[in-house]
Design an enzyme around this catalytic site. Structure first.
Site, PDB file in Angstrom:
ATOM      1  N   GLU A 190       0.853  -1.202   0.000  1.00 11.32           N
ATOM      2  CA  GLU A 190       0.000   0.000   0.000  1.00 11.32           C
ATOM      3  C   GLU A 190       0.880   1.240   0.000  1.00 11.32           C
ATOM      4  O   GLU A 190       1.811   1.344   0.795  1.00 11.32           O
ATOM      5  CB  GLU A 190      -0.886  -0.028   1.253  1.00 11.32           C
ATOM      6  CG  GLU A 190      -1.752   1.215   1.411  1.00 11.32           C
ATOM      7  CD  GLU A 190      -2.393   1.285   2.797  1.00 11.32           C
ATOM      8  OE1 GLU A 190      -2.607   0.221   3.419  1.00 11.32           O
ATOM      9  OE2 GLU A 190      -2.647   2.410   3.251  1.00 11.32           O
ATOM     10  N   LYS A 219     -10.223  -2.874   7.499  1.00 14.05           N
ATOM     11  CA  LYS A 219      -9.032  -2.465   8.242  1.00 14.05           C
ATOM     12  C   LYS A 219      -9.434  -2.058   9.652  1.00 14.05           C
ATOM     13  O   LYS A 219     -10.339  -1.232   9.815  1.00 14.05           O
ATOM     14  CB  LYS A 219      -8.377  -1.285   7.511  1.00 14.05           C
ATOM     15  CG  LYS A 219      -7.108  -0.790   8.160  1.00 14.05           C
ATOM     16  CD  LYS A 219      -6.421   0.232   7.294  1.00 14.05           C
ATOM     17  CE  LYS A 219      -6.719   1.637   7.769  1.00 14.05           C
ATOM     18  NZ  LYS A 219      -5.854   2.640   7.127  1.00 14.05           N
TER      19      LYS A 219
HETATM   20  O1  LIG Z   1      -4.111   5.882   5.813  1.00 12.35           O
HETATM   21  C1  LIG Z   1      -4.292   4.728   5.432  1.00 12.35           C
HETATM   22  O2  LIG Z   1      -5.176   4.410   4.648  1.00 12.35           O
HETATM   23  C2  LIG Z   1      -3.415   3.664   5.962  1.00 12.35           C
HETATM   24  O3  LIG Z   1      -3.650   2.493   5.756  1.00 12.35           O
HETATM   25  C3  LIG Z   1      -2.242   4.013   6.781  1.00 12.35           C
HETATM   26  C4  LIG Z   1      -2.502   3.604   8.174  1.00 12.35           C
HETATM   27  O4  LIG Z   1      -3.749   4.102   8.491  1.00 12.35           O
HETATM   28  C5  LIG Z   1      -1.536   4.038   9.227  1.00 12.35           C
HETATM   29  O5  LIG Z   1      -1.330   5.416   9.156  1.00 12.35           O
HETATM   30  C6  LIG Z   1      -0.287   3.290   9.252  1.00 12.35           C
HETATM   31  O6  LIG Z   1       0.192   3.339  10.532  1.00 12.35           O
HETATM   32  P1  LIG Z   1       1.664   2.896  10.914  1.00 12.35           P
HETATM   33  O7  LIG Z   1       1.830   1.443  10.518  1.00 12.35           O
HETATM   34  O8  LIG Z   1       1.683   3.123  12.369  1.00 12.35           O
HETATM   35  O9  LIG Z   1       2.557   3.797  10.128  1.00 12.35           O
END
Ligand SMILES: O=C(O)C(=O)C[C@H](O)[C@H](O)COP(=O)(O)O
Length: 207
Positions: A41, A129
């Site tokens: 992603e 998610k």
């Molecule tokens: O914004 C989106 O659609 C995402 O999927 C990104 C996630 O929400 C997180 O921001 C990731 O978090 P970390 O693994 O702590 O960096």
């Protein structure tokens, strides 16, 4: 089952990062492919995010590339035109769900309550998610699986890139975890080893 779902069921991890610098993004994608990763992603948190996404999409045709942080239908359509294989967002946005449905592309919206998980499923999300994972905790995922035993959950946000942490999330009932800043915040000579130790666990567990 979509190819994305099959890949998540096998690897149990979805690496994600913001392509702030293209050369670094290319290096990361190459290293991820060498590790056998098939789905990544890329979050839309930079200016020109869609153009960058399209460029990387063309350079890595064999990867499933998803667009993350998608919060409105117009942005979703722009990324779909650039060849996004799936779309992710921190929460359900009905217009994004419609755009993805029309394009026949999986949409993985974030959910932080039972109701949000159910609403995401009703909007067509085969995988939801759970976000922010570190705030909600493994107990939340375990509790969700009571009323929603068939829910396929991708836990994202603050997931530590270690076999012990990933094992905890999978044992709680997650289908897979998203690994973002905790993985890619590590030095370039460290994160591939961390990812590989997680994959050794998850691929060994996948059956
Ligand atoms: O914004 C989106 O659609 C995402 O999927 C990104 C996630 O929400 C997180 O921001 C990731 O978090 P970390 O693994 O702590 O960096």
């Amino acid at each position: 089952m979509s190819r994305l779902q099959a890949v998540l069921a096998r690897d149990r991890v979805l690496p994600l990062f913001t392509p702030e610098e293209l050369p670094a993004a290319r290096r990361r994608l190459t290293t991820l492919q060498e590790a056998g990763i098939e789905a990544v992603e890329l979050t839309a948190r930079v200016p020109d995010a869609a153009a960058r996404f399209g460029m990387l999409r063309r350079e890595f045709p064999d990867l499933l590339l998803g667009a993350g942080t998608i919060l409105d239908a117009e942005t979703a359509r722009t990324f779909l035109e650039q060849g996004a294989d799936f779309v992710v967002g921190p929460c359900l946005v009905p217009g994004v769900a419609s755009a993805c449905r029309e394009a026949g592309v999986p949409y993985l919206p974030g959910a932080a309550t039972v109701r949000e998980v159910v609403e995401a499923q009703a909007a067509g999300a085969a995988v939801v998610k759970v976000f922010p994972g570190d705030v909600l905790g493994t107990a939340f995922v375990r509790a969700l699986r009571g009323p929603l035993p068939g829910a396929r959950l991708l836990v994202t946000g603050g997931v530590a890139p270690t076999p012990a942490s990933v094992r905890d999330w999978l044992e709680a009932g997650a289908l897979a975890v998203g690994l973002g800043s905790s993985l890619f915040g590590l030095p370039d000579d460290e994160w591939p080893g961390c990812l590989n130790s997680v994959l050794t666990l998850t691929r060994g567990d996948a059956s």
